[in-house]
Design a protein around this motif. Sequence first.
Motif, PDB file in Angstrom:
ATOM      1  N   VAL A 491       0.705  -1.204   0.117  1.00 31.87           N
ATOM      2  CA  VAL A 491      -0.042   0.047   0.050  1.00 31.87           C
ATOM      3  C   VAL A 491       0.803   1.290  -0.023  1.00 31.87           C
ATOM      4  CG1 VAL A 491      -1.729   1.274   1.440  1.00 31.87           C
ATOM      5  CG2 VAL A 491      -1.734  -1.321   1.262  1.00 31.87           C
ATOM      6  N   THR A 492       0.455   2.174  -0.965  1.00 29.58           N
ATOM      7  CA  THR A 492       1.241   3.618  -0.851  1.00 29.58           C
ATOM      8  C   THR A 492       0.334   4.474   0.163  1.00 29.58           C
ATOM      9  OG1 THR A 492       1.952   3.181  -2.889  1.00 29.58           O
ATOM     10  CG2 THR A 492       1.992   5.484  -1.929  1.00 29.58           C
ATOM     11  N   VAL A 493       0.943   4.927   1.072  1.00 29.46           N
ATOM     12  CA  VAL A 493       0.287   5.812   1.969  1.00 29.46           C
ATOM     13  C   VAL A 493       0.662   7.401   1.853  1.00 29.46           C
ATOM     14  CG1 VAL A 493      -0.119   6.272   4.541  1.00 29.46           C
ATOM     15  CG2 VAL A 493       0.376   3.865   3.804  1.00 29.46           C
ATOM     16  N   VAL A 494      -0.486   8.004   1.604  1.00 29.74           N
ATOM     17  CA  VAL A 494      -0.371   9.589   1.427  1.00 29.74           C
ATOM     18  C   VAL A 494      -1.080  10.177   2.416  1.00 29.74           C
ATOM     19  CG1 VAL A 494      -0.687  11.349  -0.128  1.00 29.74           C
ATOM     20  CG2 VAL A 494      -0.233   8.998  -1.006  1.00 29.74           C
ATOM     21  N   LYS A 495      -0.359  11.348   3.189  1.00 25.29           N
ATOM     22  CA  LYS A 495      -0.863  12.190   4.106  1.00 25.29           C
ATOM     23  C   LYS A 495      -1.423  13.492   3.533  1.00 25.29           C
ATOM     24  CE  LYS A 495       0.311  15.184   8.229  1.00 25.29           C
ATOM     25  NZ  LYS A 495      -0.634  16.144   7.461  1.00 25.29           N
ATOM     26  N   THR A 496      -2.618  13.730   3.339  1.00 26.46           N
ATOM     27  CA  THR A 496      -3.008  14.917   2.699  1.00 26.46           C
ATOM     28  C   THR A 496      -4.453  14.799   2.763  1.00 26.46           C
ATOM     29  OG1 THR A 496      -3.057  16.292   0.810  1.00 26.46           O
ATOM     30  CG2 THR A 496      -3.162  13.954   0.387  1.00 26.46           C
ATOM     31  N   ASP A 497      -5.189  16.041   2.823  1.00 28.47           N
ATOM     32  CA  ASP A 497      -6.525  15.988   2.840  1.00 28.47           C
ATOM     33  C   ASP A 497      -6.924  15.301   1.302  1.00 28.47           C
ATOM     34  OD1 ASP A 497      -9.249  17.510   1.881  1.00 28.47           O
ATOM     35  OD2 ASP A 497      -9.167  17.862   3.992  1.00 28.47           O
ATOM     36  N   MET A 498      -8.021  14.849   1.405  1.00 30.90           N
ATOM     37  CA  MET A 498      -8.436  14.156  -0.206  1.00 30.90           C
ATOM     38  C   MET A 498      -8.739  15.042  -1.101  1.00 30.90           C
ATOM     39  SD  MET A 498     -12.216  12.913   0.836  1.00 30.90           S
ATOM     40  CE  MET A 498     -11.917  12.043   2.347  1.00 30.90           C
ATOM     41  N   ARG A 499      -9.039  16.230  -0.902  1.00 32.50           N
ATOM     42  CA  ARG A 499      -9.653  17.189  -1.846  1.00 32.50           C
ATOM     43  C   ARG A 499      -7.996  17.962  -2.308  1.00 32.50           C
ATOM     44  NH1 ARG A 499     -13.195  18.187   2.771  1.00 32.50           N
ATOM     45  NH2 ARG A 499     -11.370  18.062   3.765  1.00 32.50           N
ATOM     46  N   ALA A 500      -7.025  17.596  -1.513  1.00 32.63           N
ATOM     47  CA  ALA A 500      -5.788  18.282  -2.182  1.00 32.63           C
ATOM     48  C   ALA A 500      -4.937  17.322  -2.808  1.00 32.63           C
ATOM     49  CB  ALA A 500      -4.940  18.975  -0.806  1.00 32.63           C
ATOM     50  N   TRP A 501      -5.418  16.057  -2.821  1.00 36.37           N
ATOM     51  CA  TRP A 501      -4.618  14.962  -3.482  1.00 36.37           C
ATOM     52  C   TRP A 501      -4.871  15.048  -5.052  1.00 36.37           C
ATOM     53  CZ3 TRP A 501      -5.832   9.219  -4.573  1.00 36.37           C
ATOM     54  CH2 TRP A 501      -5.075   8.337  -4.836  1.00 36.37           C
ATOM     55  N   LYS A 502      -3.552  15.020  -5.681  1.00 40.12           N
ATOM     56  CA  LYS A 502      -3.701  15.210  -7.130  1.00 40.12           C
ATOM     57  C   LYS A 502      -3.803  13.991  -8.081  1.00 40.12           C
ATOM     58  CE  LYS A 502      -0.707  19.256  -7.387  1.00 40.12           C
ATOM     59  NZ  LYS A 502      -1.706  20.281  -7.985  1.00 40.12           N
ATOM     60  N   GLY A 503      -3.713  12.786  -7.162  1.00 40.45           N
ATOM     61  CA  GLY A 503      -3.890  11.426  -7.744  1.00 40.45           C
ATOM     62  C   GLY A 503      -2.448  10.727  -7.507  1.00 40.45           C
ATOM     63  N   PRO A 504      -2.491   9.304  -7.874  1.00 46.46           N
ATOM     64  CA  PRO A 504      -1.488   8.573  -7.611  1.00 46.46           C
ATOM     65  C   PRO A 504      -0.133   9.000  -8.505  1.00 46.46           C
ATOM     66  CG  PRO A 504      -3.215   7.279  -8.321  1.00 46.46           C
ATOM     67  CD  PRO A 504      -3.841   8.641  -8.536  1.00 46.46           C
ATOM     68  N   LEU A 505       0.897   9.067  -7.932  1.00 45.83           N
ATOM     69  CA  LEU A 505       2.207   9.816  -8.442  1.00 45.83           C
ATOM     70  C   LEU A 505       2.765   8.671  -9.227  1.00 45.83           C
ATOM     71  CD1 LEU A 505       4.114  12.099  -8.473  1.00 45.83           C
ATOM     72  CD2 LEU A 505       5.589  10.946  -6.418  1.00 45.83           C
ATOM     73  N   VAL A 506       2.818   9.157 -10.704  1.00 43.58           N
ATOM     74  CA  VAL A 506       3.327   7.965 -11.815  1.00 43.58           C
ATOM     75  C   VAL A 506       4.697   8.298 -11.954  1.00 43.58           C
ATOM     76  CG1 VAL A 506       3.223   7.556 -14.200  1.00 43.58           C
ATOM     77  CG2 VAL A 506       1.137   8.062 -12.704  1.00 43.58           C
ATOM     78  N   SER A 507       5.229   9.378 -11.623  1.00 41.14           N
ATOM     79  CA  SER A 507       6.786   9.653 -11.880  1.00 41.14           C
ATOM     80  C   SER A 507       7.047  11.024 -11.436  1.00 41.14           C
ATOM     81  CB  SER A 507       7.170   9.507 -13.353  1.00 41.14           C
ATOM     82  OG  SER A 507       6.669  10.662 -14.118  1.00 41.14           O
TER      83      SER A 507
END
Length: 853
Positions: A491-507
């Motif tokens: 699992v990739t864990v991201v700490k951010t508010d969901m509305r600020a998330w730009k999506g899965p980091l591809v590169s």
Amino acid sequence: MSQPYAAGESAGYHEIRPAFYIGQHDSTRTETLADLQYGQVLNSGFSFVTTPITNQHFHDRIVDLLTRSLAALKEDEAPGLRPDPIVPPLTTEDTSLFPASYTSGLVAYSSPWIDLCSSNHVVASISRQVLNLEVSYANFCGVRSIIIPGPREDSVKVGHGHGIAQYARAIQEAFLLGTRVNLIIHIPMYREPGLEEQVTVLSASEISEEQPQAEQEIDLFSSWDSWHTIRSICEYDQRLYVALRIPRMLPEKELQTRWFSEPLQYLTFGPSVFQTNKAGHPTLSRHHQDLIAKYMRLKHAPYFLLCDVGPELEEAADASEALIPPSAADFPTLAEAAAQSLREDKQKTLEHNAYAAYLRHLEREQEPLSYLEQTTLTNFQDWLQSPLQPLSDNLESVTYEVFEGDPVKYWQYEQAITEALKDWSEEKKPTSSPDGVVIAVAGSGRGPLVTRALRASEKTGVPVQVWAVEKNPNAYVYLLRQNQKEWGGRVTVVKTDMRAWKGPLVSGSPSPDEGPVYGKVDILVSELLGSFGDNELSPECLDGIQHVLAPGRGISIPRSYTAHLSPVATPRIFADVRQRAETDPGSKAFDTPWVVQLYAVDFVAQRVPDRGRFQCAWEFAHPLPPAAVAAVEARRQGGVAGGGGGSMAGGVGANDHNARHCRLTFVCRTRGVVHGLAGYFESVLYESADGERRVELSTLPDNIGRKSRDMISWFPIFFPLKQPLYVPPDAELEVSMWRQTDDSKVWYEWMIEAYMWVGPSQRVKVGASDMYICSSPLVGAIQNHPVYFAAAATAADAYEFPPKEYHDRDAFSHSELNLLSPACVSFHLRYVFLTRIAYSGVLSSKSERPERG
């Protein structure tokens, strides 16, 4: 040969059943029991006993006073003069109740011969004075509960409305004298003939008691109507209770449920209610047993009071007998003592009260409390809870743990993810990652949905790439540990508010001139639903993260959710809210939706064709269609004719698509009272393309057993009324509710109107509530900042995350805002707007939101 119930069966030690507390009342008793008599009652199977406050001597003295007063009034009656007599204080000859160590365990019974409802002002005045004397003296002696016989005629009967109001006024006055006692009104479930007190009331000779005739029609709800008048005049005093006389013939379920919602202290049974079985033992009908089983499921279950069923008590020993010296018979041999003990034990068994023994038998026959009833459902019955604010507060681990204690919800979520993965594989949809279907859990908490997503992948054999998005920095640490210990780094864990998330980091950044590359999400999973579906701002949150969902093929779990309403009567909760409002006037308790496990509740409306008890208020579905997204962006960027439009408060209307309004009609067959609206929700987590397979959640009482049985994650929401709304029979209730927004906050407004039909096509309004507006402080006017309009024009996918030092800031100074780029300011404004959220759906800052109760 059948054995008495006292012999009884033994219950399993691991099972917990409702406990029965059985009391004894003798309507002919005029003196307080002596110690020996009190022990006899307890030894015959009872837990407590009633006692009169005054005796026959006091009654004779009052009758003499009444006779003399009426005679004097006839001889010397002057116009405008009402010389009401004064009842003298009590003396030792008037009572045998005195303070003692066991007095607090007695239940006092007020004199049943007083007539508080009398139309004769002399009788009414004397009765009121007697009640005040008795309540005041019992309060002095240390008695904790006083039963007062209820009125014998109801307010709905012509000419008796004044009497009920007069009775209620006397009860209200008695509360001022009995500062530490509970007053319990003894009233029948309905006016079944023969169910009243058999004592002759104190009345003038010319006033005849009107006996009900068998052929007369019985108004089933008249007794409740009188009780409602009494408790309304007493302003729902929390020391006012009901002792309910159970009739031999039980009425319809609507009346049983009505009394179930009232503050019951005692269920009283006379000998006429019982039947006799073949062995000669008293029993109750199956309908009575079912009523007892239901009522005993209450958190504060009522006690039982058996009236006039024995036992026969010995006369109290004279004090002079204590001076007689002992004889040789008082010192038997060991053999004689053993034989005497055996005879006494046999006598005690035979003298065990058959009625109390039967109730003990019923106690053993009760269904054991389930685990949920023992730990959750019973403890939280009708208990007001200030709602959590998961978007503005960082919840503690124990709070998450409570949520995770409901396996039903997470099993349903796992089934939804499983069905989605199956269909994705069968339909051969393209994935957003070469490693498999991309699943994002927005608002992961401690990760229960992440675990379910991985489990669904294992069950279906469909490879997945899982992202866990969580804003709580403390839960983020826990998620990292879970990824190491439980999930094996999958699992990739991201700490951010969901509305600020730009999506899965591809590169990362391929060159200094270009930013990082973000991918899309195939399945977006969230658990943002509240007790009313949208009251935790799930629509606004999922709108803010929708841009990461793969266009055309992305799946949102949940797919949709609907809010449902029903008008309810819940006197206990109303009294609790009223007390909070009086204790803290600034709390605005009646303008606050409360989360509460509704149990002692009466659903006022009935199910009729095209009109259910529970009706849908509105629905939200995700993801939004492209046309709706385009309209939102146009409003946000001012790209509509004449400007942004939107609300009258000055917003651009970017959130207007999440505003809702409903007007629902409920049919009430019987008269009753409405204390507020009960709110529920249903959700479709996943639905197959052909519509044949659905995974759903429901809190609706009619559907929860079929769709999500034993789910306890959500309690209903309660929208209170400040003034209870009385509803006449065969009326219609019009419920209006709004979900309002002005781009800086979201709130509810609600009101109820009652109508009666007066013709085939005409009806008249007979009552209405105020307009209630969900209370919460407003957010500061951040829109007035000079960079706001330029920043608001920036597209959502161009927002840049602010520097790290600004992540957890609630507000910026003017100079700090000017240091940020327009895109950063825009994000900050959106961040503040979407994170200052109260549970009720109102956006508020941490310092301004209502404190928890």
